[in-house]
Design a protein around this motif. Sequence first.
Motif, mmCIF file in Angstrom:
data_model
loop_
_atom_site.group_PDB
_atom_site.id
_atom_site.type_symbol
_atom_site.label_atom_id
_atom_site.label_comp_id
_atom_site.label_asym_id
_atom_site.label_seq_id
_atom_site.Cartn_x
_atom_site.Cartn_y
_atom_site.Cartn_z
ATOM 1 N N TRP A 34 0.836 -1.201 0.000
ATOM 2 C CA TRP A 34 0.000 0.000 0.000
ATOM 3 C C TRP A 34 0.876 1.260 0.000
ATOM 4 N N ARG A 36 3.688 1.668 -1.307
ATOM 5 C CA ARG A 36 4.238 1.879 -2.648
ATOM 6 C C ARG A 36 3.193 2.436 -3.608
ATOM 7 N N VAL A 37 1.963 1.917 -3.539
ATOM 8 C CA VAL A 37 0.924 2.296 -4.498
ATOM 9 C C VAL A 37 0.162 3.552 -4.061
ATOM 10 N N ARG A 38 -0.203 3.594 -2.798
ATOM 11 C CA ARG A 38 -0.953 4.728 -2.249
ATOM 12 C C ARG A 38 -0.342 5.134 -0.906
ATOM 13 N N ALA A 85 -6.701 0.424 -9.420
ATOM 14 C CA ALA A 85 -5.850 1.610 -9.524
ATOM 15 C C ALA A 85 -4.488 1.255 -10.110
ATOM 16 N N ASP A 86 -3.989 0.069 -9.790
ATOM 17 C CA ASP A 86 -2.675 -0.349 -10.279
ATOM 18 C C ASP A 86 -2.657 -1.871 -10.437
ATOM 19 N N THR A 88 -0.673 -3.788 -11.726
ATOM 20 C CA THR A 88 0.644 -4.416 -11.614
ATOM 21 C C THR A 88 0.909 -4.970 -10.217
ATOM 22 N N VAL A 89 0.111 -4.609 -9.237
ATOM 23 C CA VAL A 89 0.328 -5.109 -7.870
ATOM 24 C C VAL A 89 -0.212 -6.525 -7.677
#
Length: 139
Positions: A34, A36-38, A85-86, A88-89
Amino acid sequence: MDPEVLAQTAGATVVALMATDAWVRTREGVVTLWRRVRPLQADEIGTALEETREEILAARRDEDAASAEDLERDWRRRLRRLLLADPTVAQELERIFEAARASLPEDEQPRIPMVQMQAHASGHARIYQAGRDQHIVER
C-alpha cells in the motif's frame, strides 16, 4: 488474473491469515504494498488491518459467521480498488499471501476459495458464468 477474482480471493486470504501465526508477515507485506501504491493511505491501512484482526478473532471466538463475512467483504472492496488503480500489484499481492501461507504448517494453512470455470458452446448457444452475483438483462 482478473482483478475482481483476485480481489475476492485476496479478501478471503487476508482475513483468514489474520487468525494465524503468519499475521505479522501478512500485515507487513500488505502495508508495504500500500505504501508503494498509495503512500498517503498506508498508515490508515495498517490501523484498519489491526482493527479487523481484533474483530475477526472475536467473530471466530463467538462463532459469528455474518461478521466474518462482512469483514471479508470490506477487504475485498479495498483490495479491488487497489488492484483497479494499479493492476501491476496483482503478482506482488499473490506473492505476499503465498509466502505467508507457506510459512505455516500445512494443517494450519487457511483454505482459500478458488473459482475455476470452464464452458464450451456451439452453434447459437450462450454461456453466462459468474463466480458470484450475476445479473443479465436481455432485450
